[in-house]
Design an enzyme around this catalytic site. Structure first.
Site, PDB file in Angstrom:
ATOM      1  N   LYS A  44      43.434  34.239  19.661  1.00 30.04           N
ATOM      2  CA  LYS A  44      44.472  35.592  20.871  1.00 30.04           C
ATOM      3  C   LYS A  44      46.067  34.686  21.482  1.00 30.04           C
ATOM      4  O   LYS A  44      45.798  33.919  21.242  1.00 30.04           O
ATOM      5  CB  LYS A  44      44.226  35.802  22.447  1.00 30.04           C
ATOM      6  CG  LYS A  44      42.936  37.308  22.258  1.00 30.04           C
ATOM      7  CD  LYS A  44      42.606  37.679  23.408  1.00 30.04           C
ATOM      8  CE  LYS A  44      43.564  38.800  24.112  1.00 30.04           C
ATOM      9  NZ  LYS A  44      42.481  39.393  25.134  1.00 30.04           N
ATOM     10  N   SER A 102      47.173  45.074  32.362  1.00 33.19           N
ATOM     11  CA  SER A 102      48.647  43.754  31.173  1.00 33.19           C
ATOM     12  C   SER A 102      49.468  44.152  29.766  1.00 33.19           C
ATOM     13  O   SER A 102      50.324  43.400  30.081  1.00 33.19           O
ATOM     14  CB  SER A 102      47.400  42.675  30.982  1.00 33.19           C
ATOM     15  OG  SER A 102      46.897  42.294  32.380  1.00 33.19           O
ATOM     16  N   ARG A 159      38.990  51.130  35.236  1.00 33.90           N
ATOM     17  CA  ARG A 159      40.288  51.912  35.619  1.00 33.90           C
ATOM     18  C   ARG A 159      39.845  53.671  35.396  1.00 33.90           C
ATOM     19  O   ARG A 159      40.170  54.497  36.075  1.00 33.90           O
ATOM     20  CB  ARG A 159      41.055  51.999  35.247  1.00 33.90           C
ATOM     21  CG  ARG A 159      41.518  50.681  35.759  1.00 33.90           C
ATOM     22  CD  ARG A 159      42.936  50.163  34.663  1.00 33.90           C
ATOM     23  NE  ARG A 159      42.296  49.363  33.856  1.00 33.90           N
ATOM     24  CZ  ARG A 159      42.960  48.298  32.943  1.00 33.90           C
ATOM     25  NH1 ARG A 159      43.762  48.740  32.870  1.00 33.90           N
ATOM     26  NH2 ARG A 159      41.905  48.139  31.939  1.00 33.90           N
ATOM     27  N   HIS A 174      44.701  44.174  38.857  1.00 35.12           N
ATOM     28  CA  HIS A 174      43.166  42.608  39.255  1.00 35.12           C
ATOM     29  C   HIS A 174      43.299  42.210  40.783  1.00 35.12           C
ATOM     30  O   HIS A 174      41.899  42.209  41.345  1.00 35.12           O
ATOM     31  CB  HIS A 174      43.947  41.375  38.557  1.00 35.12           C
ATOM     32  CG  HIS A 174      43.420  41.944  36.667  1.00 35.12           C
ATOM     33  ND1 HIS A 174      45.197  41.694  36.699  1.00 35.12           N
ATOM     34  CD2 HIS A 174      42.450  42.136  36.439  1.00 35.12           C
ATOM     35  CE1 HIS A 174      45.236  41.818  35.345  1.00 35.12           C
ATOM     36  NE2 HIS A 174      43.550  42.340  34.966  1.00 35.12           N
TER      37      HIS A 174
HETATM   38  P1  ADP Z   1      39.855  41.694  29.453  1.00 33.00           P
HETATM   39  O1  ADP Z   1      40.366  40.784  28.189  1.00 33.00           O
HETATM   40  O2  ADP Z   1      38.935  41.157  29.928  1.00 33.00           O
HETATM   41  O3  ADP Z   1      39.653  42.867  29.860  1.00 33.00           O
HETATM   42  P2  ADP Z   1      41.781  41.845  31.587  1.00 33.00           P
HETATM   43  O4  ADP Z   1      42.894  40.569  32.108  1.00 33.00           O
HETATM   44  O5  ADP Z   1      43.065  42.730  31.067  1.00 33.00           O
HETATM   45  O6  ADP Z   1      40.992  41.348  30.451  1.00 33.00           O
HETATM   46  O7  ADP Z   1      41.592  42.665  32.997  1.00 33.00           O
HETATM   47  C1  ADP Z   1      40.731  41.359  33.503  1.00 33.00           C
HETATM   48  C2  ADP Z   1      39.447  42.941  34.229  1.00 33.00           C
HETATM   49  O8  ADP Z   1      40.324  43.397  35.358  1.00 33.00           O
HETATM   50  C3  ADP Z   1      38.825  44.142  33.561  1.00 33.00           C
HETATM   51  O9  ADP Z   1      37.228  44.268  33.815  1.00 33.00           O
HETATM   52  C4  ADP Z   1      39.699  45.212  33.357  1.00 33.00           C
HETATM   53  O10 ADP Z   1      38.521  46.385  33.556  1.00 33.00           O
HETATM   54  C5  ADP Z   1      40.214  45.185  35.189  1.00 33.00           C
HETATM   55  N1  ADP Z   1      41.135  45.641  35.317  1.00 33.00           N
HETATM   56  C6  ADP Z   1      42.506  45.316  33.969  1.00 33.00           C
HETATM   57  N2  ADP Z   1      43.068  45.755  34.795  1.00 33.00           N
HETATM   58  C7  ADP Z   1      43.185  47.060  35.967  1.00 33.00           C
HETATM   59  C8  ADP Z   1      43.582  46.904  37.074  1.00 33.00           C
HETATM   60  N3  ADP Z   1      44.994  47.945  36.963  1.00 33.00           N
HETATM   61  N4  ADP Z   1      43.035  48.132  38.104  1.00 33.00           N
HETATM   62  C9  ADP Z   1      41.272  47.412  38.514  1.00 33.00           C
HETATM   63  N5  ADP Z   1      41.135  46.667  36.887  1.00 33.00           N
HETATM   64  C10 ADP Z   1      42.099  46.478  36.847  1.00 33.00           C
END
Ligand code: ADP
Length: 152
Positions: free
Chosen positions: A42, A128, A91, A18
């Protein structure tokens, strides 16, 4: 006019993946608002307050980055704070397929444009979900999460 972008997500927890997206976006936008989407149905591993404080600790020296919690549609949140853009990280092709449909729908219903950044290779496999799994089982997440000690 200031270019303001929302980076929405659950951030359960906020990872270096992130972080890498926000670093890239800072080159393009004047302000980044990290929007923690609070979905009441959630179940999260880290409570809202912990997630807010953790992310704030990472950006305490950044005056162009803020952390805000929102409920409801992300595009409505964007409009309410005057953000014209939404940032998402990609990703792999799975992320792309999923995000493409949402971005198109969001544009249609609100005019909010989604901007995508490719993750840095180093963090392409960080999610995550995996971090939660490691943490739950007592593993060390320092490699993937900044200020991980704030996640208690
Ligand atoms: P959501 O529940 O909206 O998917 P996340 O917290 O999982 O929320 O992710 C938020 C954003 O960050 C999304 O656009 C996701 O694709 C991106 N993201 C998550 N992990 C990574 C990573 N390792 N590298 C780049 N982007 C990421």
């Amino acid at each position: 006019m200031k270019k303001i972008a929302v980076f929405p997500g659950s951030f359960d927890p906020y990872t270096k993946g992130h972080e890498s997206i926000v670093e890239k976006a800072l080159g393009l936008f004047d302000e980044i608002v990290i929007g923690i989407g609070d979905n009441l149905t959630k179940n999260y591993m880290f409570d809202l307050d912990t997630r807010i404080k953790h992310i704030q600790s990472i950006y305490e020296n950044y005056d162009r980055v803020s952390v805000v919690v929102f409920q409801g549609l992300t595009v409505d949140f964007c409009k309410s704070i005057g953000a014209q853009y939404m940032i998402r990280g990609l990703r792999d092709t799975k992320d792309f397929e999923y995000e493409r449909n949402i971005a198109q729908m969001n544009l249609k219903i609100s005019g909010i444009e989604s901007v995508f950044f490719m993750t840095v290779e180093e963090y392409a496999s960080v999610s995550s979900t995996i971090i939660r799994e490691i943490h739950k089982n007592g593993g060390n997440i320092d490699l993937f999460v900044t200020n991980a000690e704030k996640l208690v």
